[in-house]
Motif scaffolding. Structure first.
Motif, short mmCIF file in Angstrom:
data_model
loop_
_atom_site.label_atom_id
_atom_site.label_comp_id
_atom_site.label_asym_id
_atom_site.label_seq_id
_atom_site.Cartn_x
_atom_site.Cartn_y
_atom_site.Cartn_z
N VAL A 7 -4.77 -23.91 17.17
CA VAL A 7 -3.81 -23.39 16.19
C VAL A 7 -3.19 -22.10 16.70
N SER A 8 -4.00 -21.24 17.29
CA SER A 8 -3.50 -19.97 17.82
C SER A 8 -2.47 -20.20 18.92
N GLN A 9 -2.75 -21.15 19.80
CA GLN A 9 -1.82 -21.43 20.90
C GLN A 9 -0.49 -21.95 20.38
N GLU A 10 -0.53 -22.83 19.38
CA GLU A 10 0.70 -23.36 18.80
C GLU A 10 1.48 -22.25 18.09
N ALA A 11 0.76 -21.37 17.42
CA ALA A 11 1.41 -20.25 16.73
C ALA A 11 2.10 -19.33 17.73
N LYS A 12 1.43 -19.05 18.83
CA LYS A 12 2.00 -18.18 19.86
C LYS A 12 3.25 -18.80 20.47
N LYS A 13 3.24 -20.12 20.65
CA LYS A 13 4.42 -20.80 21.19
C LYS A 13 5.62 -20.62 20.26
N LEU A 14 5.37 -20.75 18.96
CA LEU A 14 6.45 -20.63 18.00
C LEU A 14 6.98 -19.19 17.95
N ILE A 15 6.07 -18.23 17.99
CA ILE A 15 6.48 -16.82 18.00
C ILE A 15 7.29 -16.53 19.25
N GLU A 16 6.79 -16.98 20.39
CA GLU A 16 7.46 -16.75 21.67
C GLU A 16 8.88 -17.33 21.66
N ALA A 17 9.01 -18.57 21.21
CA ALA A 17 10.31 -19.22 21.18
C ALA A 17 11.26 -18.52 20.22
N SER A 18 10.74 -18.10 19.07
CA SER A 18 11.58 -17.44 18.06
C SER A 18 12.17 -16.14 18.59
N ILE A 19 11.35 -15.38 19.30
CA ILE A 19 11.83 -14.10 19.84
C ILE A 19 12.78 -14.32 21.01
N LEU A 20 12.49 -15.31 21.83
CA LEU A 20 13.33 -15.59 22.99
C LEU A 20 14.76 -15.98 22.60
N VAL A 21 14.90 -16.75 21.54
CA VAL A 21 16.24 -17.23 21.17
C VAL A 21 16.96 -16.30 20.20
N ALA A 22 16.25 -15.30 19.67
CA ALA A 22 16.86 -14.40 18.69
C ALA A 22 17.83 -13.43 19.35
N GLU A 23 18.92 -13.14 18.67
CA GLU A 23 19.89 -12.17 19.19
C GLU A 23 19.48 -10.74 18.88
N GLU A 24 18.63 -10.57 17.87
CA GLU A 24 18.15 -9.25 17.47
C GLU A 24 16.63 -9.25 17.49
N PRO A 25 16.00 -8.06 17.51
CA PRO A 25 14.54 -8.00 17.45
C PRO A 25 14.00 -8.72 16.21
N ILE A 26 12.84 -9.33 16.34
CA ILE A 26 12.20 -10.07 15.26
C ILE A 26 11.02 -9.25 14.73
N GLN A 46 -1.92 -9.70 16.46
CA GLN A 46 -2.79 -10.04 17.58
C GLN A 46 -2.10 -11.00 18.54
N TRP A 47 -1.40 -12.00 18.00
CA TRP A 47 -0.71 -12.96 18.86
C TRP A 47 0.41 -12.30 19.65
N LEU A 48 1.09 -11.36 19.03
CA LEU A 48 2.15 -10.62 19.72
C LEU A 48 1.56 -9.82 20.89
N GLN A 49 0.42 -9.20 20.65
CA GLN A 49 -0.23 -8.43 21.71
C GLN A 49 -0.71 -9.35 22.84
N GLU A 50 -1.18 -10.53 22.47
CA GLU A 50 -1.60 -11.49 23.50
C GLU A 50 -0.40 -11.97 24.32
#
Length: 215
Positions: A7-26, A46-50
């Motif tokens: 679950v943590s790995q899937e959550a990190k993937k979603l966070i990573e993708a969301s920030i990568l495609v965003a035009e502004e900071p998330i 914690q996931w952001l820090q990881e």
């Protein structure tokens, strides 16, 4: 609440993708909504820090700025990219940069405060330039006759400086001791959305007095 590794790995993937495609900071508030409130603030933090750790050693890094989290090119890599970019960064006048420095370190200040510190009148286009760039805004009005506007810096200013809060600005003492060495680097966007840089040392802070006695 225990969260398993998958679950943590899937959550990190979603966070990573969301920030990568965003035009502004998330920010974390947005990410909590993304997960429909399923995870707490500390889990997302914690996931952001990881993710920060995961991206170490690459040309891009995950950083936290005033308005949230974003991916950006590392400074040493950006310098090489800029070396082959023919575009020149915008140049601001000494008056603009001095005014910005005074507002940043002495906010909230009125136009009269700035003029008292600089010793010269502040042209209207100086303030308009800073407002148009999104670095300065009116925070309120001083309760004196005429109710002059009180100016302060914006979160966009902090983001462009790549800092989280005003407390991250270089100590004012350092600027006074090394006025020609200390530079506040602002990330600017040009017409082709490339990050360019401009330094506040153009203001030559040795020539202005950022006194705590300014009102």
């Amino acid at each position: 609440m225990h969260i398993d590794q998958e679950v943590s790995q899937e959550a990190k993937k979603l966070i990573e993708a969301s920030i990568l495609v965003a035009e502004e900071p998330i920010n974390i508030g947005f990410l909590k909504k993304l997960f429909a409130g399923q995870f707490e603030h500390n889990h997302i933090q914690q996931w952001l820090q990881e993710l920060q750790q995961d991206w170490q050693g690459r040309g891009v890094e995950l950083v936290e700025v005033a308005t949230g989290w974003r991916f950006q090119t590392k400074a040493e890599v950006q310098d090489k990219i800029n070396a082959v970019n023919p575009e020149k960064p915008p140049k601001y006048s000494r008056a603009v940069m001095e005014t910005l420095a005074i507002i940043a370190y002495r906010q909230p200040v009125t136009r009269g405060d700035i003029e008292e510190i600089r010793g010269v009148a502040v042209a209207s286009n100086v303030i308009r330039t800073l407002e148009a760039r999104g670095w300065v805004e009116v925070l309120g009005h001083r309760e004196v006759p005429g109710k002059p506007a009180l100016y302060g810096t914006t979160k966009q200013f902090l983001d462009d400086l790549n800092i989280h809060s005003l407390s991250d600005l270089p100590p004012l003492m350092d600027l006074q001791e090394n006025p020609n060495e200390v530079a506040l680097t602002l990330s600017l966007e040009d017409a082709v959305d490339s990050e360019l840089k401009i330094q506040l040392d153009e203001a030559n802070l040795n020539d202005i007095t950022l006194s705590s006695e300014a009102t």
